[in-house]
Design an enzyme around this catalytic site. Sequence first.
Site, PDB file in Angstrom:
ATOM      1  N   ASP A   1       0.838  -1.193   0.000  1.00  0.00           N
ATOM      2  CA  ASP A   1       0.000   0.000   0.000  1.00  0.00           C
ATOM      3  C   ASP A   1       0.875   1.247   0.000  1.00  0.00           C
ATOM      4  O   ASP A   1       1.710   1.424   0.894  1.00  0.00           O
ATOM      5  CB  ASP A   1      -0.888  -0.052   1.249  1.00  0.00           C
TER       6      ASP A   1
ATOM      7  N   THR B   1      -3.448   5.022  -3.602  1.00  0.00           N
ATOM      8  CA  THR B   1      -2.385   5.773  -2.929  1.00  0.00           C
ATOM      9  C   THR B   1      -1.037   5.610  -3.620  1.00  0.00           C
ATOM     10  O   THR B   1      -0.172   6.465  -3.488  1.00  0.00           O
ATOM     11  CB  THR B   1      -2.261   5.339  -1.460  1.00  0.00           C
ATOM     12  N   THR B   2      -0.856   4.506  -4.343  1.00  0.00           N
ATOM     13  CA  THR B   2       0.373   4.356  -5.116  1.00  0.00           C
ATOM     14  C   THR B   2       0.241   5.144  -6.411  1.00  0.00           C
ATOM     15  O   THR B   2       1.150   5.896  -6.790  1.00  0.00           O
ATOM     16  CB  THR B   2       0.628   2.867  -5.444  1.00  0.00           C
TER      17      THR B   2
HETATM   18  P1  ADP Z   1      -3.026   1.837  -5.546  1.00  0.00           P
HETATM   19  O1  ADP Z   1      -2.351   1.877  -4.222  1.00  0.00           O
HETATM   20  O2  ADP Z   1      -2.788   3.085  -6.323  1.00  0.00           O
HETATM   21  O3  ADP Z   1      -4.446   1.434  -5.476  1.00  0.00           O
HETATM   22  P2  ADP Z   1      -2.568  -0.712  -6.700  1.00  0.00           P
HETATM   23  O4  ADP Z   1      -1.331  -1.484  -6.497  1.00  0.00           O
HETATM   24  O5  ADP Z   1      -3.814  -1.135  -6.015  1.00  0.00           O
HETATM   25  O6  ADP Z   1      -2.233   0.774  -6.372  1.00  0.00           O
HETATM   26  O7  ADP Z   1      -2.828  -0.675  -8.256  1.00  0.00           O
HETATM   27  C1  ADP Z   1      -3.912  -0.013  -8.825  1.00  0.00           C
HETATM   28  C2  ADP Z   1      -3.864  -0.076 -10.310  1.00  0.00           C
HETATM   29  O8  ADP Z   1      -3.852  -1.420 -10.767  1.00  0.00           O
HETATM   30  C3  ADP Z   1      -5.083   0.580 -10.902  1.00  0.00           C
HETATM   31  O9  ADP Z   1      -4.698   1.433 -11.936  1.00  0.00           O
HETATM   32  C4  ADP Z   1      -5.898  -0.604 -11.429  1.00  0.00           C
HETATM   33  O10 ADP Z   1      -6.636  -0.247 -12.562  1.00  0.00           O
HETATM   34  C5  ADP Z   1      -4.833  -1.592 -11.760  1.00  0.00           C
HETATM   35  N1  ADP Z   1      -5.312  -2.962 -11.751  1.00  0.00           N
HETATM   36  C6  ADP Z   1      -5.914  -3.616 -10.749  1.00  0.00           C
HETATM   37  N2  ADP Z   1      -6.203  -4.892 -11.104  1.00  0.00           N
HETATM   38  C7  ADP Z   1      -5.749  -5.046 -12.362  1.00  0.00           C
HETATM   39  C8  ADP Z   1      -5.726  -6.128 -13.296  1.00  0.00           C
HETATM   40  N3  ADP Z   1      -6.244  -7.325 -13.004  1.00  0.00           N
HETATM   41  N4  ADP Z   1      -5.177  -5.896 -14.485  1.00  0.00           N
HETATM   42  C9  ADP Z   1      -4.669  -4.711 -14.775  1.00  0.00           C
HETATM   43  N5  ADP Z   1      -4.636  -3.670 -13.964  1.00  0.00           N
HETATM   44  C10 ADP Z   1      -5.176  -3.813 -12.778  1.00  0.00           C
END
Ligand code: ADP
Length: 539
Positions: free
Chosen positions: A73, A106-107
């Site tokens: 996170d 948040t990332t």
């Molecule tokens: P954050 O802390 O910003 O939420 P994450 O590590 O949760 O970061 O990543 C979020 C990103 O990953 C978003 O842009 C989301 O659209 C993308 N994402 C989530 N699941 C998938 C998936 N199965 N395939 C492609 N992108 C994904």
Amino acid sequence: MAPTSGETKAAPKRIGTGSGNNTYKDKQKPSDIRQSNIVAAKAIADAIRTSLGPRGMDKMIQDGKGEVTITNDGATILKQMNVIHPAAKMLVELSKAQDIEAGDGTTSVVVLAGSLLEAAEKLMAKGLHPSAIADGFRAAARKATEILRNELAIPLNIEDRSVVTKCAATSLNSKVVSQQSSLLAPIAVNAVYQVSNFKDRNSCDLRDIKVVTVLGGTVEDTEMIEGLLLTQKVCAGPKKMEKAKIALIQFCISPPKTDMDMNVIVSDYAQMDRVLREERNYILNIVKQIKASGCNVILIQKSILRDAVSDLALHFLEKLKILTVRDVEREEIEFVCKTLNCRPIASLDHFTAENLSTADLVEEINCSGSRLVKVTGITNPGRTVSIMVRGSNKLVLNEAERSLHDALCVVRCLVKERAVIAGGGAPEIALSIKLNQYGSGLKGVDSYCFRSFAEALEVIPLTLAENSGMSAINTVTELRKLHAEGQKSAGLNVKKGAIANIMDDNVIQPLLVTLSVINLATETVASILKIDDIVNSVR
Ligand code: ADP
Ligand code: MG
């Protein structure tokens, strides 16, 4: 635009002979500071870039005391980082702000801010003034918001649990506990639905959801409890009580203390006996009155002044078969009252039958060695839920709790703003193309800014591809082509490692998260650009 105007004003003094050299130095400083700010902030963004998306890596963080945290996170990573540079701290704050505003993303917000700073650097190298870039980026963010709301958002019927569950699952998929997303996502949805009222968009308060972590078992054993779960154990009385009449008390069942410190010297046995008898009568009186009201379960608030309940009192409570739970924290009181629909009882005078709340069952449960108290079947319960998160070790357990928090926030976002968009980089590419087109129709500095902004947005699909081991350039250009051909939901399915229709693959996320990512990142970048000096205050 006059790139020099702002700097001439900012140039503090021109001492000396007025040679060209001096003036040059004055102008150099603001740009040096800006450069240093940008480098520091970009370093932060680069540090957490590898954590983005389902194939993102996790970080292991060790603090000064040797405590280890494993997390994916963004907000948690940055919170624990020891950041010194003031501009880098702004990105830490940015991630925190996103955590408060949306809870997820948040990332992404920090990665996007890093990319926008890089774009700004290039524009400054072309000779554009930082203020003009800041304004240009703000305008671009406004336009992006408009496009997202009007063209890319898909309205959501909040009653449709399946779509909401998919959003929660997308957020969980990029976490350490992604394997359990099919279990945790419905729990998050059910919990938020239980505490919110759909007529009021702001009705969801996550404080009404109590997340209790219990070491032992696996994340698979996580469950939602309709009722109340207390982390304290039963300290007197039976371990199980059916048809419970519960009182939550804030007064102490122990001998009173004087305001002043003093000693009483007891010199003979008769006096000693009297003191003990007094104490015994005092406590017996309280306990009898409790029993007389019909109460059979008592929850006692922790007291810092004296023992909330003395050993003698526990003995009487045990004899009268009153299930006793002590050390209920002061912060918990509000939640307990709301759940049991009762008021805390502050003195013995108010200890009456009408201040008690009733429940079918109160019992102590044993979860892999931890003892907890569970209250179920509450008559007239308040809108709260408890979730018991399980995990086999502390690291996984804490990360599971943080991930669940993200999922709860995602559902809360959907209650607030009922629209979803595709994930997997699809909205960023679509926005990028649209902003580019729009920017081409503009004149002056804004045109440059819009196009740079559009390019900077591509960092999200680019990073997602990079992290999953796909060829970043090929993927992004392919996506751009598909979007130009009108395939609005073409995105990157990181799990499959291919480009796909991301809506069919159920990678969807709340509109609010992306909106807040773009707006907060732009705000922070604009303020970093406008700083031209760092002044250390002397204390
Ligand atoms: P954050 O802390 O910003 O939420 P994450 O590590 O949760 O970061 O990543 C979020 C990103 O990953 C978003 O842009 C989301 O659209 C993308 N994402 C989530 N699941 C998938 C998936 N199965 N395939 C492609 N992108 C994904
Ligand atoms: Mg996320």
